[in-house]
Motif scaffolding. Structure first.
Motif, PDB file in Angstrom:
ATOM      1  N   VAL A  20       0.761  -1.145   0.016  1.00  8.89           N
ATOM      2  CA  VAL A  20      -0.073   0.022  -0.113  1.00  8.89           C
ATOM      3  C   VAL A  20       0.998   1.369  -0.039  1.00  8.89           C
ATOM      4  N   VAL A  21       0.909   2.079  -1.049  1.00 12.44           N
ATOM      5  CA  VAL A  21       1.761   3.149  -1.254  1.00 12.44           C
ATOM      6  C   VAL A  21       1.133   4.564  -1.329  1.00 12.44           C
ATOM      7  N   THR A  22       1.650   5.427  -0.647  1.00 18.84           N
ATOM      8  CA  THR A  22       1.491   6.995  -0.926  1.00 18.84           C
ATOM      9  C   THR A  22       2.187   7.433  -2.017  1.00 18.84           C
ATOM     10  N   GLY A  23       1.513   8.122  -2.981  1.00 16.18           N
ATOM     11  CA  GLY A  23       1.992   8.546  -4.258  1.00 16.18           C
ATOM     12  C   GLY A  23       2.145  10.013  -4.547  1.00 16.18           C
ATOM     13  N   ARG A  24       1.460  10.807  -3.390  1.00 19.27           N
ATOM     14  CA  ARG A  24       1.652  12.186  -3.747  1.00 19.27           C
ATOM     15  C   ARG A  24       1.823  12.774  -2.313  1.00 19.27           C
ATOM     16  N   SER A  25       2.664  13.979  -2.303  1.00 23.72           N
ATOM     17  CA  SER A  25       2.748  14.721  -1.135  1.00 23.72           C
ATOM     18  C   SER A  25       1.606  15.628  -1.191  1.00 23.72           C
ATOM     19  N   ARG A  26       1.232  16.296   0.125  1.00 24.91           N
ATOM     20  CA  ARG A  26       0.162  17.559   0.217  1.00 24.91           C
ATOM     21  C   ARG A  26       0.408  18.573  -0.878  1.00 24.91           C
ATOM     22  N   ASN A  27       1.472  18.686  -1.154  1.00 28.41           N
ATOM     23  CA  ASN A  27       1.596  19.678  -2.209  1.00 28.41           C
ATOM     24  C   ASN A  27       1.612  19.343  -3.573  1.00 28.41           C
ATOM     25  N   PHE A  32       6.891   8.178  -3.474  1.00 31.87           N
ATOM     26  CA  PHE A  32       6.672   6.788  -3.375  1.00 31.87           C
ATOM     27  C   PHE A  32       6.951   6.273  -1.963  1.00 31.87           C
ATOM     28  N   GLY A  33       5.816   6.171  -1.220  1.00 33.18           N
ATOM     29  CA  GLY A  33       6.197   6.018   0.186  1.00 33.18           C
ATOM     30  C   GLY A  33       5.280   4.648   0.759  1.00 33.18           C
ATOM     31  N   ASP A  77      17.882   6.721  -9.043  1.00 30.69           N
ATOM     32  CA  ASP A  77      18.510   7.709 -10.126  1.00 30.69           C
ATOM     33  C   ASP A  77      18.351   9.160  -9.398  1.00 30.69           C
ATOM     34  N   GLY A  78      17.653   9.248  -8.451  1.00 34.88           N
ATOM     35  CA  GLY A  78      17.390  10.530  -7.662  1.00 34.88           C
ATOM     36  C   GLY A  78      16.300  11.258  -8.198  1.00 34.88           C
ATOM     37  N   HIS A  79      15.274  10.649  -9.061  1.00 31.20           N
ATOM     38  CA  HIS A  79      14.189  11.385  -9.564  1.00 31.20           C
ATOM     39  C   HIS A  79      12.946  11.067  -8.882  1.00 31.20           C
ATOM     40  N   LEU A  80      13.086  10.420  -7.948  1.00 28.31           N
ATOM     41  CA  LEU A  80      11.730  10.189  -7.091  1.00 28.31           C
ATOM     42  C   LEU A  80      12.146   9.962  -5.572  1.00 28.31           C
ATOM     43  N   HIS A  81      11.294  10.749  -4.830  1.00 30.65           N
ATOM     44  CA  HIS A  81      11.569  10.390  -3.323  1.00 30.65           C
ATOM     45  C   HIS A  81      10.882   9.202  -2.923  1.00 30.65           C
ATOM     46  N   PHE A  82      11.539   7.911  -2.436  1.00 29.32           N
ATOM     47  CA  PHE A  82      11.200   6.913  -2.225  1.00 29.32           C
ATOM     48  C   PHE A  82      11.474   6.605  -0.646  1.00 29.32           C
ATOM     49  N   TYR A  83      10.280   6.319   0.107  1.00 35.30           N
ATOM     50  CA  TYR A  83      10.571   5.978   1.545  1.00 35.30           C
ATOM     51  C   TYR A  83       9.714   4.968   1.845  1.00 35.30           C
ATOM     52  N   SER A  84      10.194   4.305   3.091  1.00 33.59           N
ATOM     53  CA  SER A  84       9.120   3.364   3.665  1.00 33.59           C
ATOM     54  C   SER A  84       9.045   3.265   5.091  1.00 33.59           C
ATOM     55  N   ASN A  85       7.693   3.706   5.434  1.00 36.10           N
ATOM     56  CA  ASN A  85       7.116   3.824   6.814  1.00 36.10           C
ATOM     57  C   ASN A  85       7.192   2.295   7.162  1.00 36.10           C
ATOM     58  N   HIS A  86       6.965   1.426   6.452  1.00 38.76           N
ATOM     59  CA  HIS A  86       6.746  -0.010   6.860  1.00 38.76           C
ATOM     60  C   HIS A  86       8.071  -0.440   7.141  1.00 38.76           C
ATOM     61  N   HIS A  87       8.926  -0.322   6.590  1.00 36.96           N
ATOM     62  CA  HIS A  87      10.307  -0.802   7.038  1.00 36.96           C
ATOM     63  C   HIS A  87      11.176   0.406   7.811  1.00 36.96           C
ATOM     64  N   GLY A  88      10.808   1.561   7.902  1.00 37.72           N
ATOM     65  CA  GLY A  88      11.541   2.619   8.571  1.00 37.72           C
ATOM     66  C   GLY A  88      12.667   3.298   8.094  1.00 37.72           C
ATOM     67  N   PHE A  89      12.700   3.602   6.737  1.00 40.14           N
ATOM     68  CA  PHE A  89      13.628   4.215   6.229  1.00 40.14           C
ATOM     69  C   PHE A  89      13.452   5.363   5.241  1.00 40.14           C
ATOM     70  N   GLY A  90      14.196   6.135   4.857  1.00 41.47           N
ATOM     71  CA  GLY A  90      13.854   7.198   3.683  1.00 41.47           C
ATOM     72  C   GLY A  90      14.912   7.412   2.905  1.00 41.47           C
ATOM     73  N   GLN A  91      15.153   7.547   1.688  1.00 39.78           N
ATOM     74  CA  GLN A  91      16.141   7.677   0.733  1.00 39.78           C
ATOM     75  C   GLN A  91      17.348   7.121   0.765  1.00 39.78           C
ATOM     76  N   LYS A  95      18.965   0.312   1.117  1.00 38.29           N
ATOM     77  CA  LYS A  95      17.698  -0.090   1.674  1.00 38.29           C
ATOM     78  C   LYS A  95      16.542  -0.304   0.707  1.00 38.29           C
ATOM     79  N   ILE A  96      16.532   0.763  -0.282  1.00 37.80           N
ATOM     80  CA  ILE A  96      15.496   0.762  -1.301  1.00 37.80           C
ATOM     81  C   ILE A  96      15.857  -0.518  -2.193  1.00 37.80           C
TER      82      ILE A  96
END
Length: 115
Positions: A20-27, A32-33, A77-91, A95-96
């Motif tokens: 289950v993924v979040t695909g957009r920030s509030r702005n 890809f979270g 490649d640095g073109h998308l912010h990828f994080y995982s609350n499920h795994h507990g990491f960001g960028q 881990k990606i």
């Protein structure tokens, strides 16, 4: 006896473990979270292209494992912010790379309401 007729029941394809993924920030920024891992039955819906899963009282379009890999490549490649609350990491590129590839749904992309 009359001719055979089809019906409108949903047809089950298989059960799948997916993200289950979040695909957009509030702005509106694309990201890809990963929020959660779920297992659901995959459906085809009459009159709607693609595959769907039931989640939180809606059908959600199912995105492929290949699309997940494309998102991972964009993140590495640095073109998308990828994080995982499920795994507990960001960028974190190491881990990606270690996250299992799977089909996924976007939380914001609800399909038809389940009646």
């Amino acid at each position: 006896m009359g001719d055979l007729k089809g019906d409108t029941r949903e047809r089950v394809h298989y059960s799948e473990i997916l993200w289950v993924v979040t695909g957009r920030s509030r702005n509106g920024e694309e990201l890809f979270g990963i929020q959660d891992s779920i297992q659901r039955v995959v459906f085809s819906l009459e009159g709607s292209p693609g595959k769907y899963v039931r989640y939180r009282d809606h059908y959600y379009p199912l995105h492929s494992k290949a699309e997940f890999e494309e998102k991972r490549k964009q993140a590495l490649d640095g073109h998308l912010h990828f994080y995982s609350n499920h795994h507990g990491f960001g960028q974190d590129k190491k881990k990606i790379r270690s996250v299992s590839s799977a089909s996924f749904i976007y939380e914001h992309e609800t399909g038809p309401l389940i009646i």
